[in-house]
Motif scaffolding. Structure first.
Motif, PDB file in Angstrom:
ATOM      1  N   PRO A 102      -0.691 -27.045  16.402  1.00  9.32           N
ATOM      2  CA  PRO A 102       0.210 -26.828  15.257  1.00  9.32           C
ATOM      3  C   PRO A 102      -0.361 -27.463  13.996  1.00  9.32           C
ATOM      4  CG  PRO A 102       1.082 -28.521  16.729  1.00  9.32           C
ATOM      5  CD  PRO A 102      -0.081 -27.912  17.435  1.00  9.32           C
ATOM      6  N   GLN A 111       8.905 -16.769   5.164  1.00  9.01           N
ATOM      7  CA  GLN A 111       8.457 -17.624   6.259  1.00  9.01           C
ATOM      8  C   GLN A 111       9.005 -19.045   6.180  1.00  9.01           C
ATOM      9  OE1 GLN A 111       6.477 -16.367   9.001  1.00  9.01           O
ATOM     10  NE2 GLN A 111       7.519 -14.685   7.959  1.00  9.01           N
ATOM     11  N   ASP A 136      -1.386 -21.539  17.710  1.00  7.69           N
ATOM     12  CA  ASP A 136      -0.395 -22.249  16.893  1.00  7.69           C
ATOM     13  C   ASP A 136       0.428 -23.209  17.751  1.00  7.69           C
ATOM     14  OD1 ASP A 136      -1.139 -21.094  14.512  1.00  7.69           O
ATOM     15  OD2 ASP A 136       0.485 -19.633  14.459  1.00  7.69           O
ATOM     16  N   TYR A 137       0.684 -22.815  18.981  1.00  7.68           N
ATOM     17  CA  TYR A 137       1.447 -23.642  19.915  1.00  7.68           C
ATOM     18  C   TYR A 137       0.658 -24.890  20.307  1.00  7.68           C
ATOM     19  CZ  TYR A 137       4.009 -24.622  24.318  1.00  7.68           C
ATOM     20  OH  TYR A 137       4.722 -25.194  25.344  1.00  7.68           O
ATOM     21  N   GLN A 179      -0.538 -16.859  18.549  1.00  7.04           N
ATOM     22  CA  GLN A 179       0.679 -17.583  18.897  1.00  7.04           C
ATOM     23  C   GLN A 179       0.359 -18.777  19.793  1.00  7.04           C
ATOM     24  OE1 GLN A 179       3.782 -15.067  20.479  1.00  7.04           O
ATOM     25  NE2 GLN A 179       5.036 -16.795  21.139  1.00  7.04           N
ATOM     26  N   PRO A 190      -2.926 -17.804   7.708  1.00  2.87           N
ATOM     27  CA  PRO A 190      -1.566 -18.351   7.796  1.00  2.87           C
ATOM     28  C   PRO A 190      -0.672 -17.884   6.656  1.00  2.87           C
ATOM     29  CG  PRO A 190      -3.032 -19.980   6.841  1.00  2.87           C
ATOM     30  CD  PRO A 190      -3.886 -18.785   7.173  1.00  2.87           C
ATOM     31  N   ASN A 227       3.940 -21.790   8.148  1.00  2.00           N
ATOM     32  CA  ASN A 227       3.394 -22.660   9.190  1.00  2.00           C
ATOM     33  C   ASN A 227       2.859 -21.901  10.397  1.00  2.00           C
ATOM     34  OD1 ASN A 227       4.076 -25.070   7.781  1.00  2.00           O
ATOM     35  ND2 ASN A 227       6.200 -24.874   8.485  1.00  2.00           N
ATOM     36  N   ALA A 228       2.730 -20.590  10.293  1.00  3.64           N
ATOM     37  CA  ALA A 228       2.263 -19.788  11.423  1.00  3.64           C
ATOM     38  C   ALA A 228       1.099 -18.904  10.989  1.00  3.64           C
ATOM     39  CB  ALA A 228       3.401 -18.932  11.982  1.00  3.64           C
ATOM     40  N   THR A 229       0.318 -18.472  11.980  1.00  8.46           N
ATOM     41  CA  THR A 229      -0.856 -17.639  11.738  1.00  8.46           C
ATOM     42  C   THR A 229      -0.557 -16.212  12.171  1.00  8.46           C
ATOM     43  OG1 THR A 229      -2.194 -19.573  12.293  1.00  8.46           O
ATOM     44  CG2 THR A 229      -3.339 -17.477  12.074  1.00  8.46           C
TER      45      THR A 229
END
Length: 412
Positions: A166, A276, A162-163, A159, A392, A395-397
């Protein structure tokens, strides 16, 4: 082997199944160095847990033979690589050492080791995460991550990355080891027992991910109307009469429409997929993050799953078996090929597969790796069997289970 273009990216992957540590290291390094036609900028080492007691000796052996090379790696429950005849092999429950050497001109290779207890506060600015990793987000890096399951705080790490980064592709897996000696992580010829080791690649490099979760959707998508933490309380059928029902009622209705084979499969291999992409109208296979069903409360018809849910999310029930896993991976590989016509050819790839896949799932050896090389290309491939796979969705892992994640590396 033909002489490569001057300055071209090169990958070489080899696999040794010699039972002695010195013999395996000598064979792997000699074969890899003979095949690589330039200097190695990166070494990736994956070694089976059969060598768990000998890991302290592994580091000096590798450093002596690869002194000028950035190196990361870990232990695995099985090792993936190429034999000297070029065939791919997944070695499960036997000694094996896989080595990848890569010549990466124009690529910045930044290794790092982070401890779970030292991760920044989740409410802090993204710059704190960049300082921990030591890589400027402006360089647009991509990441290979190898983590210890118990000490890495892997979900917080993903998290946070990703922050701070991005859009950056992140692939990898959780190391596995023996019950007596645990797992091992390697970073620049040092052995670590906790946290995460990784590589940030930036510059003239593209890393792309294929995440095969091994499931197929059944029934129709639903929208979550009420949910609390990881518990779904009320659903409504998407694009229907918007009548609310409990998740258990929706599942019971779906079950009645399944054929006998799928009804039997649903007894033990039923999962929930969370869409997602909130804006995509026509959801298809690969659009969902697959999560376990943890339990049912028949009093209110609620279903608990292995992730948080919130009102507005779309979900769909899924089934998993060997056939679904094969079809899912084949579909994703074919989609990748069709979307990359005219792009530069892949130079090499990494495979991070769940311990629950392999021969135990398919009844055949070398299944996922062989299918990958049949569909993509006969490129160097290495990796290991993990206790959790990183890749992923949207757009997130996420950290996955029962999944094969492939990281494909090429020039822009």
């Amino acid at each position: 082997m033909a002489e490569p273009l001057d300055g071209a990216m090169q990958w070489v992957s080899v696999l040794s199944t010699r039972p002695s540590l010195e013999g395996a290291v000598d064979e792997a390094v000699a074969q890899a160095q003979a095949a690589l036609q330039d200097s190695a900028d990166l070494a990736l080492v994956f070694i089976s847990s059969a060598f768990a007691s000998e890991l302290p000796r592994l580091m000096p052996l590798l450093k002596e033979r690869l002194p000028q090379t950035v190196m990361v790696g870990c232990t695995g429950g099985g090792i993936v690589g190429l034999l000297d005849d070029g065939t791919v092999r997944e070695v499960e429950d036997a000694p094996a050492l896989g080595l990848t050497l890569a010549h990466l001109p124009g690529v910045n290779v930044q290794p790092f080791h982070v401890i779970g207890d030292e991760l920044p506060d989740m409410d802090g600015p993204p710059q704190q995460w960049a300082e921990v990793i030591g890589v400027d987000p402006a360089s647009e890096p991509c990441f290979i991550l190898l983590s210890d399951a118990m000490s890495s705080r892997i979900n917080d790490l993903l998290q946070g990355l990703d922050y701070a980064y991005p859009g950056a592709v992140k692939v990898g897996g959780l190391a596995t080891g023996s019950s007596m000696f645990g797992s091992g992580l390697f970073c620049n010829f040092e052995l670590h027992r906790e946290g995460t080791v990784g590589i940030a690649l930036s510059g003239r490099v593209v890393l792309e991910a294929i995440v095969a979760q091994g499931c197929r959707p059944i029934g129709k998508p639903y929208r979550v109307v009420e949910g609390e933490r990881n518990v779904m309380l009320k659903l409504e059928e998407q694009d229907a009469d918007l009548t609310m029902r409990s998740p258990l009622e929706a599942l019971q209705e779906l079950y009645q429409d399944l054929n006998d084979m799928d009804q039997e499969l649903a007894q033990n291999s039923l999962f929930v997929g969370i869409a997602q992409n909130e804006f995509k109208q026509d959801l298809e296979q690969g659009d969902f993050l697959i999560r376990n069903m943890l339990g049912v409360d028949p009093r209110v018809g609620a279903i608990a799953i292995g992730d948080r849910v919130r009102p507005g999310q779309r979900i769909q029930f899924h089934l998993r078996d060997a056939s679904a896993s094969e079809d899912d991976l084949k579909m994703l590989l074919q989609r990748y090929c069709s979307q990359h016509v005219g792009h530069s050819s892949p130079a090499g790839a990494l495979m991070f597969a769940c311990l629950g896949r392999g021969e135990g799932l398919y009844g055949l050896p070398n299944f996922d790796s062989t299918l990958f090389r049949e569909q993509i290309a006969q490129i160097p491939l290495s990796g290991f069997f993990c206790g959790g796979e990183i890749g992923p969705v949207g757009n997130a892992t996420f950290l996955h289970g029962y999944t094969s994640v492939f990281g494909i590396c090429r020039e822009p």
